[in-house]
Write a protein that holds these residues in place. Structure first.
Motif: not given
Length: 266
Positions: A17-21, A61-63, A68-69
């Motif tokens: 689950f590395i990539s943002r997508d 983690v920040v991106p 997801l916020r």
């Protein structure tokens, strides 16, 4: 609490689950499956894991927090680095889940000004070495209860309201298999005297389950679900899992059974 590992080396789903997508899709799937909150981790804390440089953890983690916020569930971030705590709170995280129990310099300062939730975990030693030698306790439950009492006092003295605090006995973090099962059997007894903090139980796919079943990490679904039900039965308020849908189903059956019992007595 659904686990979202954005690490290349997590013991159970490393690198998936590395990539943002991929991370977003995974989080959305867990929410659809019934997760009440998502726990995002950018550094593996499995036994023997090497530390991750600060800038790398931030980049992981920040991106994801930013992306997801706007989902409808709270976001927790699993970190012990004060700079990461500060950055993810700025990015919209709702909770900090700290394996070091906010003992590291600067951790309390990073969280006290926000209104985030805090999960205080117990760990004996540190991830790199915690399982190398057999951990020794005179009474594992009493020692963890004393640790929690000490941490709660430190947090409340720093001005953090008790309502923001939850506690995690830290299954597998400097404990033998026997210690882990004592802590599961007597989970409620880890509460500081007279307190009633939400207790978090995180046993999903861990080696304490492999030790009993003889199965590797990818084959521990049934054991993980059983551990979740055992934890709920013993008072866990938050159950941290990889397999959300299956755990939610099991807990629904457990809750329906409890409800039927209550109805019978009225």
């Amino acid at each position: 609490m659904g686990i979202l590992n954005v690490t290349p080396d997590s013991f159970s789903d490393g690198g998936r689950f590395i990539s943002r997508d991929a991370a977003l899709a995974r989080a959305e799937q867990m929410i659809a499956d019934g997760a009440d909150m998502i726990d995002i981790g950018g550094e593996s804390t499995r036994p023997g894991a090497p530390p991750v440089p600060l800038d790398e953890e931030l980049a992981r983690v920040v991106p994801i927090v930013e992306a997801l916020r706007d989902v409808q569930v709270p976001l927790s971030v699993d970190t012990y680095k004060p700079a990461v705590m500060q950055a993810v709170l700025d990015a919209g995280a709702d909770m900090i889940n700290d394996i070091w129990g906010f003992r590291r310099e600067g951790a309390l300062d990073a969280v006290k000004g926000s209104n985030c939730g805090l999960c205080v975990m117990h760990m004996l030693g540190e991830p790199r070495t915690m399982q190398l030698h057999d951990p020794i306790y005179a009474d594992v439950v009493a020692e963890i209860r004393a640790f929690f009492a000490e941490r709660v006092a430190a947090l409340t003295q720093a001005g953090i309201p008790a309502a923001r605090i939850s506690l995690d006995p830290g299954y597998g973090f400097g404990k033998t298999v026997e210690h882990n099962y004592q802590l599961l059997a007597r989970l409620a007894a880890t509460q500081p005297a007279g307190a009633n903090f939400p207790l978090l139980a995180g046993m999903s796919r861990k080696s304490m389950l492999g030790a009993i079943t003889g199965r590797n990490a990818g084959e521990r679904l049934a054991a993980s679900v059983a551990a979740a039900v055992c934890a709920a039965e013993r008072g866990a308020a938050i159950i941290r899992v990889h397999d959300v849908a299956e755990t939610v189903d099991a807990l629904k059956v457990w809750q329906a059974t409890k409800q039927a019992d209550v109805n019978r007595h009225h």
